[in-house]
Motif scaffolding. Sequence first.
Motif, PDB file in Angstrom:
ATOM      1  N   ALA A 136      -7.209  -7.232 -13.024  1.00 54.13           N
ATOM      2  CA  ALA A 136      -6.762  -6.610 -11.684  1.00 54.13           C
ATOM      3  C   ALA A 136      -6.386  -5.576 -11.651  1.00 54.13           C
ATOM      4  N   VAL A 137      -6.605  -4.761 -10.078  1.00 53.59           N
ATOM      5  CA  VAL A 137      -6.053  -3.217 -10.197  1.00 53.59           C
ATOM      6  C   VAL A 137      -6.066  -3.054  -9.042  1.00 53.59           C
ATOM      7  N   GLU A 138      -5.249  -1.901  -8.080  1.00 55.71           N
ATOM      8  CA  GLU A 138      -5.335  -1.409  -7.025  1.00 55.71           C
ATOM      9  C   GLU A 138      -4.847  -0.118  -7.549  1.00 55.71           C
ATOM     10  N   ILE A 139      -6.070   0.123  -6.468  1.00 53.05           N
ATOM     11  CA  ILE A 139      -6.270   1.574  -5.345  1.00 53.05           C
ATOM     12  C   ILE A 139      -6.470   2.054  -4.438  1.00 53.05           C
ATOM     13  N   SER A 140      -6.356   3.567  -4.441  1.00 54.50           N
ATOM     14  CA  SER A 140      -6.214   4.416  -3.369  1.00 54.50           C
ATOM     15  C   SER A 140      -6.936   5.334  -3.440  1.00 54.50           C
ATOM     16  N   VAL A 141      -7.544   5.125  -2.084  1.00 60.29           N
ATOM     17  CA  VAL A 141      -8.200   6.606  -2.031  1.00 60.29           C
ATOM     18  C   VAL A 141      -8.264   7.238  -0.864  1.00 60.29           C
ATOM     19  N   ILE A 150      -7.403   6.994  -6.988  1.00 60.25           N
ATOM     20  CA  ILE A 150      -6.669   7.198  -7.762  1.00 60.25           C
ATOM     21  C   ILE A 150      -6.533   4.994  -8.130  1.00 60.25           C
ATOM     22  N   LEU A 151      -6.425   5.401  -9.050  1.00 63.26           N
ATOM     23  CA  LEU A 151      -6.353   4.346  -9.798  1.00 63.26           C
ATOM     24  C   LEU A 151      -4.593   3.628  -9.939  1.00 63.26           C
ATOM     25  N   GLU A 152      -4.031   2.852  -9.017  1.00 63.18           N
ATOM     26  CA  GLU A 152      -2.754   2.715  -9.265  1.00 63.18           C
ATOM     27  C   GLU A 152      -2.186   1.385 -10.266  1.00 63.18           C
ATOM     28  N   ARG A 153      -3.084   0.330 -10.804  1.00 61.12           N
ATOM     29  CA  ARG A 153      -2.155  -0.247 -11.240  1.00 61.12           C
ATOM     30  C   ARG A 153      -3.335  -0.977 -11.874  1.00 61.12           C
ATOM     31  N   ALA A 154      -3.264  -1.160 -12.806  1.00 63.25           N
ATOM     32  CA  ALA A 154      -4.091  -2.074 -13.988  1.00 63.25           C
ATOM     33  C   ALA A 154      -3.514  -3.136 -14.530  1.00 63.25           C
ATOM     34  N   GLU A 155      -3.060  -4.347 -14.376  1.00 64.45           N
ATOM     35  CA  GLU A 155      -2.820  -5.428 -15.725  1.00 64.45           C
ATOM     36  C   GLU A 155      -4.591  -6.219 -15.551  1.00 64.45           C
ATOM     37  N   VAL A 156      -3.859  -5.943 -17.048  1.00 54.78           N
ATOM     38  CA  VAL A 156      -5.433  -6.790 -17.990  1.00 54.78           C
ATOM     39  C   VAL A 156      -4.782  -7.942 -19.501  1.00 54.78           C
ATOM     40  N   ALA A 157      -5.675  -9.020 -18.976  1.00 54.61           N
ATOM     41  CA  ALA A 157      -5.646  -9.933 -19.832  1.00 54.61           C
ATOM     42  C   ALA A 157      -6.772  -9.814 -20.805  1.00 54.61           C
ATOM     43  N   VAL A 158      -6.040 -10.407 -21.883  1.00 58.35           N
ATOM     44  CA  VAL A 158      -7.748  -9.539 -23.096  1.00 58.35           C
ATOM     45  C   VAL A 158      -7.526 -10.886 -24.174  1.00 58.35           C
ATOM     46  N   ASP A 159      -8.241 -11.531 -24.711  1.00 58.62           N
ATOM     47  CA  ASP A 159      -8.705 -12.651 -26.002  1.00 58.62           C
ATOM     48  C   ASP A 159      -9.445 -12.604 -27.259  1.00 58.62           C
ATOM     49  N   ALA A 160      -8.826 -11.770 -27.808  1.00 56.92           N
ATOM     50  CA  ALA A 160      -9.969 -11.232 -29.084  1.00 56.92           C
ATOM     51  C   ALA A 160      -9.665 -12.274 -30.229  1.00 56.92           C
ATOM     52  N   GLY A 161      -9.576 -13.584 -30.110  1.00 57.10           N
ATOM     53  CA  GLY A 161      -8.849 -14.524 -31.133  1.00 57.10           C
ATOM     54  C   GLY A 161      -7.816 -13.818 -31.988  1.00 57.10           C
ATOM     55  N   PHE A 218      -6.852  14.090 -16.059  1.00 58.31           N
ATOM     56  CA  PHE A 218      -5.609  13.890 -16.415  1.00 58.31           C
ATOM     57  C   PHE A 218      -4.663  13.372 -15.502  1.00 58.31           C
ATOM     58  N   SER A 219      -5.433  14.483 -14.251  1.00 51.20           N
ATOM     59  CA  SER A 219      -5.036  13.827 -12.886  1.00 51.20           C
ATOM     60  C   SER A 219      -5.083  12.633 -12.598  1.00 51.20           C
ATOM     61  N   ALA A 220      -5.785  12.395 -12.742  1.00 53.29           N
ATOM     62  CA  ALA A 220      -6.704  10.409 -12.488  1.00 53.29           C
ATOM     63  C   ALA A 220      -7.011   9.617 -13.229  1.00 53.29           C
ATOM     64  N   VAL A 221      -6.136   9.368 -14.142  1.00 53.10           N
ATOM     65  CA  VAL A 221      -5.903   8.603 -14.890  1.00 53.10           C
ATOM     66  C   VAL A 221      -4.644   7.568 -14.314  1.00 53.10           C
ATOM     67  N   PRO A 222      -4.960   6.348 -14.523  1.00 50.74           N
ATOM     68  CA  PRO A 222      -4.398   5.397 -13.993  1.00 50.74           C
ATOM     69  C   PRO A 222      -2.726   5.240 -14.226  1.00 50.74           C
ATOM     70  N   ARG A 223      -1.580   5.274 -13.287  1.00 50.32           N
ATOM     71  CA  ARG A 223      -0.398   5.188 -12.480  1.00 50.32           C
ATOM     72  C   ARG A 223       0.036   4.515 -14.025  1.00 50.32           C
ATOM     73  N   SER A 224      -0.239   3.366 -13.301  1.00 54.11           N
ATOM     74  CA  SER A 224       0.664   2.375 -14.189  1.00 54.11           C
ATOM     75  C   SER A 224      -1.361   1.691 -14.757  1.00 54.11           C
ATOM     76  N   LEU A 225      -0.787   0.878 -16.671  1.00 51.99           N
ATOM     77  CA  LEU A 225      -2.647   0.261 -16.994  1.00 51.99           C
ATOM     78  C   LEU A 225      -1.145  -0.348 -18.083  1.00 51.99           C
ATOM     79  N   ASN A 226      -1.734  -2.184 -17.879  1.00 50.63           N
ATOM     80  CA  ASN A 226      -0.635  -2.866 -19.228  1.00 50.63           C
ATOM     81  C   ASN A 226      -1.657  -4.209 -19.416  1.00 50.63           C
ATOM     82  N   VAL A 227      -1.162  -4.024 -20.805  1.00 49.31           N
ATOM     83  CA  VAL A 227      -2.584  -5.240 -21.764  1.00 49.31           C
ATOM     84  C   VAL A 227      -1.759  -5.842 -21.524  1.00 49.31           C
TER      85      VAL A 227
END
Length: 754
Positions: free
Chosen positions: A620-625, A633-644, A692-701
Amino acid sequence: MSVKEDDINEGRRRFMMSGALVVSFSLFPGVKAMAQEVIADEGAAVHVAKATETLAGSLKTNPFLDAWIKIDAAGKVTVYTGKVELGTGVRTALLQIAAEELDMAPSLITFLTADTGASPDEGLTAGSHTIADSGSALLNAAAQVRGLLVDAAAKRFGVGSSVLKAHNAIITAPDGRTMTYGEAVGAAGLHRMASPESPLKDPATFAMIGTSLPRLDIPGKMTGGPSYVQDMSMPDMLHARVVLPPAYDAKLLRTNTPDILKMPGVVNVIRNGSMLAVVAKGEWQAVLAQRALAAGSQWSAGRALPDPATVHRDLKQIATEHIEIANTHGATRTAGKTLSASSTKRYMLHGSIGPSCSIAQFKDGNMTVWTHSQGVYPLRDGLAEMLSLPKENVRCIHVEGSGCYGHNGADDVAAHAALIARELTGQPVRVQWMREQEHTWDHFTPAMVTEVSASLDASGSIVGWNYALWSSSHNERIVNAGRLVPATMLEKPFVSAPSVPMVQPEGGGDRNAIPLYTFPNLHVMNNFSPTMPLHTSAMRSLGAHMNVFTIETFMDELSAAAGADPVAFRLKHMEDPRAREVIQLAAAKFGWPRAPRNPNHGVGFAFGKYKNLMAYVAMAVEISVVPETGQVILERAEVAVDAGQIVNPDGIRNQIEGGVIQSASWTLYEELKFDKERIRSFDWSSYPILRFSAVPRSLNVHLINRPGAAFLGAAEASMGPTAGALGNALFDATGKRLRDMPLGGDSLRRQIDV
């Protein structure tokens, strides 16, 4: 277990028995050697013998244990992989796997990566297969080697194997007697076929697997130390630069060679047909000579490129192979509503940060090439054909390169280096492409068109799904000399092998075109073009980036039509329990659903299981334009991963985070500029990437670990879900359903102004 003689190449295996081989080279000017040791499929088809088809991972094609692990009488343990380090951290993770099952500290193991003179042939390092294939092979090979060594010690001690303990290459009996791995190996004998069954450790006892061992490749990179093939230096090394044609199929008419030979430091100007290069004693001398040689050379016009304004329309016309990859028919239910959508993606380039580089040396009839190719064995075969040399006379040694996921210029610059070195017997020759060559002679990721339609019944369930895509080849890897750019320019040019589609379940342009969701009626067509108006080949995730984007943005459209929450709608159509878990985890970590958004601020959700075979990713991501510029601007991303089974948690997080950033750059901003005459994206100003100025502000895996489960490749798994989530968030923020990549920048600004 026995195999027929023609199933296994015994010659190379006998060579592997001769003793441990440590590859050495210099990365420092004036320093003679530095050992390449670690102290601390998408490619050509491979033959799997019937006798080995039940083995784990790459043991199927490299079944002898001593192809993977060698132990000398002194107890030195050397572990090999045929995969390469591309910045993903796999060298560290593979070492962890081997160390775990050998019951050894990683610092006691010499770990060597792909080298056609030493390592097992694992084809390409691509498609998120490294941990799944090489990791599985090493896990089982190491466990079997440990078991054989312990059994040999048990026989010597006259006790049962179960009472012995192995730790740090020493086997200890209850009464205190010990035997080193070096002492046991003579009785164990590792030149034997692997078994389908392995004495694997209980995952609950793992000490290395599942830990974030610091990456072995980071210290040099962080401190500016020599880390890449671009940094290599060898005694008496010459420097070469090449002059490439200004357009496809342009022929070299004349050069100003006499003038160039008079320039300071110039050793030679080499021409073979339209392959042109200058060699000098110093690198800057080579650069200056290359500029003068390029300015003084004349070329024929070459062939015209397609019209960028009509490239997607044209793609539908040249896609002459129609391949049905899914066709299921279930119970027919009355459709109450039908939606459809069409999306496009433009050509993109790899944009490798470091221009491709290689060093070659031709000595005593043998060609040695240091290369950052993703497939040293396929490259070795292509170079041997190009040079008319036996394969055993060509050796390709992998050295990490600066920046690339996919088929960039690494193989081509290696071919340049080999051709030039052949003319300068005995001396190592370093060739590095210039930035404009790296951009304009790249193997671009192909343009694509997708069309999808689906029907909903009265309950809001999807009852029919029709999907079609149009694209040219996403994989023109080296299967013959004609796939090497310089080989096509020679006086006697080589011709590329025909372009063919990759088959499912991996797929090429149709990778991930079959949804993981459950629909009663499903039809998917891959419309493949064997004609490539531009040079194209593999880019990270291949067609999955576009296909998951189309599927996931359309799932949001369907959920809106059904009056359902997007996450709940996905769960309604998803039966796979592991997919459901990552979807629910990503939603929970994000706090989905969110309250209504303000204008130019939105959220989006997406899911994908890479190739429907590898890691599961939901996000799920949150952005501003910024409406005035189209910046997203990718303000926030929460990423869930199952890689075994997780080997190195930080390694997986690194790859997911990097994938989100790279996919955001592709999805929002990247497109190749060209006209009917030539490629116009020749530098970073003409091919902008995410800053670099546009990388996600918050990115959690958030990782779901499954101890004892199969390894699932994760390096490319976030590319598609990122695109889908961004597309959905942009609709939420702007009310515009954007279907044509790139979605941000000027394109978005114009859409908002409408």
